[in-house]
Design a protein around this motif. Structure first.
Motif, PDB file in Angstrom:
ATOM      1  N   MET A   1      18.172  97.328   4.270  1.00 58.98           N
ATOM      2  CA  MET A   1      19.156  98.370   3.956  1.00 58.98           C
ATOM      3  C   MET A   1      20.557  97.773   3.994  1.00 58.98           C
ATOM      4  SD  MET A   1      19.882 101.953   5.936  1.00 58.98           S
ATOM      5  CE  MET A   1      21.241 103.000   5.420  1.00 58.98           C
ATOM      6  N   SER A   2      21.367  98.148   3.041  1.00 59.94           N
ATOM      7  CA  SER A   2      22.735  97.659   2.971  1.00 59.94           C
ATOM      8  C   SER A   2      23.606  98.343   4.017  1.00 59.94           C
ATOM      9  CB  SER A   2      23.309  97.920   1.572  1.00 59.94           C
ATOM     10  OG  SER A   2      24.687  97.635   1.548  1.00 59.94           O
ATOM     11  N   LEU A   3      24.637  97.626   4.471  1.00 61.12           N
ATOM     12  CA  LEU A   3      25.587  98.194   5.420  1.00 61.12           C
ATOM     13  C   LEU A   3      26.698  98.965   4.721  1.00 61.12           C
ATOM     14  CD1 LEU A   3      25.947  95.203   7.886  1.00 61.12           C
ATOM     15  CD2 LEU A   3      24.828  97.377   8.353  1.00 61.12           C
ATOM     16  N   SER A   4      26.710  98.944   3.400  1.00 63.68           N
ATOM     17  CA  SER A   4      27.753  99.610   2.635  1.00 63.68           C
ATOM     18  C   SER A   4      27.832 101.091   2.997  1.00 63.68           C
ATOM     19  CB  SER A   4      27.484  99.460   1.131  1.00 63.68           C
ATOM     20  OG  SER A   4      28.460 100.139   0.376  1.00 63.68           O
ATOM     21  N   GLY A   5      29.022 101.510   3.404  1.00 62.55           N
ATOM     22  CA  GLY A   5      29.235 102.917   3.724  1.00 62.55           C
ATOM     23  C   GLY A   5      28.953 103.288   5.159  1.00 62.55           C
ATOM     24  N   ILE A   6      28.280 102.395   5.919  1.00 56.71           N
ATOM     25  CA  ILE A   6      27.964 102.749   7.302  1.00 56.71           C
ATOM     26  C   ILE A   6      28.588 101.788   8.317  1.00 56.71           C
ATOM     27  CG2 ILE A   6      25.805 103.914   6.682  1.00 56.71           C
ATOM     28  CD1 ILE A   6      24.289 101.461   7.724  1.00 56.71           C
ATOM     29  N   PHE A   7      28.995 100.588   7.856  1.00 64.86           N
ATOM     30  CA  PHE A   7      29.635  99.640   8.761  1.00 64.86           C
ATOM     31  C   PHE A   7      30.490  98.672   7.950  1.00 64.86           C
ATOM     32  CE2 PHE A   7      30.038  95.871  11.409  1.00 64.86           C
ATOM     33  CZ  PHE A   7      30.286  96.409  12.663  1.00 64.86           C
ATOM     34  N   PRO A   8      31.752  98.452   8.353  1.00 64.69           N
ATOM     35  CA  PRO A   8      32.668  97.599   7.575  1.00 64.69           C
ATOM     36  C   PRO A   8      32.451  96.109   7.851  1.00 64.69           C
ATOM     37  CG  PRO A   8      33.811  98.466   9.476  1.00 64.69           C
ATOM     38  CD  PRO A   8      32.426  99.069   9.515  1.00 64.69           C
ATOM     39  N   ILE A   9      31.337  95.580   7.374  1.00 63.89           N
ATOM     40  CA  ILE A   9      30.975  94.202   7.694  1.00 63.89           C
ATOM     41  C   ILE A   9      32.001  93.199   7.179  1.00 63.89           C
ATOM     42  CG2 ILE A   9      29.579  93.879   5.615  1.00 63.89           C
ATOM     43  CD1 ILE A   9      28.830  92.548   9.194  1.00 63.89           C
ATOM     44  N   ASP A  10      32.752  93.550   6.133  1.00 66.46           N
ATOM     45  CA  ASP A  10      33.759  92.631   5.605  1.00 66.46           C
ATOM     46  C   ASP A  10      34.858  92.337   6.626  1.00 66.46           C
ATOM     47  OD1 ASP A  10      34.364  95.452   5.077  1.00 66.46           O
ATOM     48  OD2 ASP A  10      36.226  94.695   4.189  1.00 66.46           O
ATOM     49  N   ARG A  11      35.025  93.215   7.604  1.00 66.74           N
ATOM     50  CA  ARG A  11      36.032  92.990   8.636  1.00 66.74           C
ATOM     51  C   ARG A  11      35.562  92.025   9.717  1.00 66.74           C
ATOM     52  NH1 ARG A  11      38.254  99.153   9.832  1.00 66.74           N
ATOM     53  NH2 ARG A  11      38.693  99.728   7.666  1.00 66.74           N
ATOM     54  N   TRP A  12      34.325  91.556   9.582  1.00 64.90           N
ATOM     55  CA  TRP A  12      33.742  90.692  10.604  1.00 64.90           C
ATOM     56  C   TRP A  12      33.352  89.319  10.062  1.00 64.90           C
ATOM     57  CZ3 TRP A  12      34.100  92.423  15.465  1.00 64.90           C
ATOM     58  CH2 TRP A  12      34.358  93.787  15.618  1.00 64.90           C
ATOM     59  N   ASN A  13      33.482  89.128   8.775  1.00 65.37           N
ATOM     60  CA  ASN A  13      33.098  87.850   8.172  1.00 65.37           C
ATOM     61  C   ASN A  13      34.287  87.166   7.525  1.00 65.37           C
ATOM     62  OD1 ASN A  13      30.342  87.748   8.779  1.00 65.37           O
ATOM     63  ND2 ASN A  13      29.800  89.032   7.030  1.00 65.37           N
ATOM     64  N   PHE A  14      34.421  85.858   7.764  1.00 68.48           N
ATOM     65  CA  PHE A  14      35.400  85.068   7.031  1.00 68.48           C
ATOM     66  C   PHE A  14      34.969  85.007   5.566  1.00 68.48           C
ATOM     67  CE2 PHE A  14      36.580  82.331  11.001  1.00 68.48           C
ATOM     68  CZ  PHE A  14      37.165  83.443  11.576  1.00 68.48           C
ATOM     69  N   THR A  15      35.854  84.550   4.704  1.00 69.35           N
ATOM     70  CA  THR A  15      35.552  84.570   3.267  1.00 69.35           C
ATOM     71  C   THR A  15      35.662  83.182   2.642  1.00 69.35           C
ATOM     72  OG1 THR A  15      37.860  85.149   2.806  1.00 69.35           O
ATOM     73  CG2 THR A  15      36.290  86.963   2.982  1.00 69.35           C
ATOM     74  N   THR A  16      35.352  82.147   3.425  1.00 78.46           N
ATOM     75  CA  THR A  16      35.503  80.796   2.887  1.00 78.46           C
ATOM     76  C   THR A  16      34.420  80.438   1.874  1.00 78.46           C
ATOM     77  OG1 THR A  16      34.251  79.830   4.730  1.00 78.46           O
ATOM     78  CG2 THR A  16      36.654  79.961   4.965  1.00 78.46           C
ATOM     79  N   GLN A  17      33.311  81.201   1.829  1.00 79.10           N
ATOM     80  CA  GLN A  17      32.263  80.892   0.846  1.00 79.10           C
ATOM     81  C   GLN A  17      32.792  80.921  -0.577  1.00 79.10           C
ATOM     82  OE1 GLN A  17      32.066  83.430   3.136  1.00 79.10           O
ATOM     83  NE2 GLN A  17      29.961  83.741   3.815  1.00 79.10           N
ATOM     84  N   SER A  18      33.685  81.874  -0.843  1.00 79.90           N
ATOM     85  CA  SER A  18      34.164  82.064  -2.212  1.00 79.90           C
ATOM     86  C   SER A  18      35.302  81.124  -2.576  1.00 79.90           C
ATOM     87  CB  SER A  18      34.629  83.516  -2.403  1.00 79.90           C
ATOM     88  OG  SER A  18      35.693  83.812  -1.517  1.00 79.90           O
ATOM     89  N   MET A  19      35.814  80.367  -1.616  1.00 83.17           N
ATOM     90  CA  MET A  19      36.962  79.498  -1.895  1.00 83.17           C
ATOM     91  C   MET A  19      36.631  78.433  -2.923  1.00 83.17           C
ATOM     92  SD  MET A  19      38.555  79.138   1.942  1.00 83.17           S
ATOM     93  CE  MET A  19      39.227  77.538   1.565  1.00 83.17           C
ATOM     94  N   LEU A  20      35.449  77.851  -2.825  1.00 84.44           N
ATOM     95  CA  LEU A  20      35.093  76.769  -3.733  1.00 84.44           C
ATOM     96  C   LEU A  20      34.838  77.270  -5.146  1.00 84.44           C
ATOM     97  CD1 LEU A  20      32.729  74.658  -1.439  1.00 84.44           C
ATOM     98  CD2 LEU A  20      35.193  74.429  -1.784  1.00 84.44           C
ATOM     99  N   ASN A  21      34.571  78.564  -5.282  1.00 86.24           N
ATOM    100  CA  ASN A  21      34.264  79.112  -6.607  1.00 86.24           C
ATOM    101  C   ASN A  21      35.455  79.072  -7.552  1.00 86.24           C
ATOM    102  OD1 ASN A  21      31.712  79.679  -5.643  1.00 86.24           O
ATOM    103  ND2 ASN A  21      32.155  81.821  -5.196  1.00 86.24           N
TER     104      ASN A  21
END
Length: 235
Positions: A1-21
């Motif tokens: 089940m996705s966390l979308s709408g029930i928990f703001p997971i983006d506030r807990w993860n860094f975003t360096t994965q997308s840097m190389l893109n």
């Protein structure tokens, strides 16, 4: 089940994965032109707080904990990084010693990228530069959330949040959303949640009795993410 709408997971993860893109093929090739890959076993230290940096690290596979150690040699895990994330770049950018330590929490394959190549690409790619600044800004939000949890939340809420964040990390490793299994020691889980190990053991038993998790040795299966989010009491 996705966390979308029930928990703001983006506030807990860094975003360096997308840097190389955002890098062009040319700039990516330059970045990794002198990389060296190394296998780290579970528990191996990648770099230590206070040491002088000579480059950055790209996690190819596995998971790495970033942590600090206090005067009593107790760890506080700041963040758990997974595949395609960069670590160690803060010290390179600030031209200071490493502000924290990093160690593998499972067998990992990690690329070391010399700082000269990293800095050169940073100067040559405006898109990479902007993306890095955005990632650094977002990290402030993540760290502020972590500090708030340690200061204001109950042990049960801290553990629930730690399990939710780890679930997302292990889901990214390829697990089916409804069959996410965390493979982490009780000590690391305690150091991530900022609570005593005995409290982790007790609370996991309570979560298990309520049907929220299942345990098998050090492995933890998240069975009911909605109830786990409710336990976190995060709004």
């Amino acid at each position: 089940m996705s966390l979308s709408g029930i928990f703001p997971i983006d506030r807990w993860n860094f975003t360096t994965q997308s840097m190389l893109n955002v890098l062009s093929e040319e700039h990516y090739a330059e970045l990794v032109s002198h990389q060296s890959e190394q296998k780290f076993r579970k528990g191996d230290v990648i770099f230590r707080e206070g040491s002088v940096p000579s480059g950055i690290f790209l996690i190819r596979s596995g998971k790495v904990k970033k942590y600090k150690v206090d005067n009593l040699f107790k760890e506080q895990i700041i963040y758990v990084a997974g595949p395609n994330e960069l670590i160690g770049y803060h010290a390179v950018l600030s031209e200071e010693r490493y502000p924290d330590s990093a160690a593998a929490i499972e067998d990992s394959l990690i690329s070391f990228i010399p700082q000269d190549d990293f800095i050169s690409v940073l100067h040559r790619s405006p898109a990479f530069n902007r993306r890095l600044l955005k990632a650094l800004s977002h990290e402030f939000t993540v760290l502020a959330n972590s500090i708030s949890v340690i200061a204001q939340r109950t042990a049960s809420e801290r553990l629930a949040i730690a399990l939710i964040v780890l679930r997302e990390k292990y889901k990214e490793a390829g697990s089916e959303e409804n069959e996410v299994i965390l493979n982490i020691s009780r000590m690391d889980l305690a150091n991530m949640a900022g609570i005593a190990q005995e409290n982790v053991i007790r609370l996991l038993k309570e979560f298990k009795a309520e049907g929220i998790v299942e345990t098998d040795g050090r492995k933890i299966s998240i069975m009911d993410i909605q109830r786990l989010v409710k336990k976190s009491n995060y709004h």
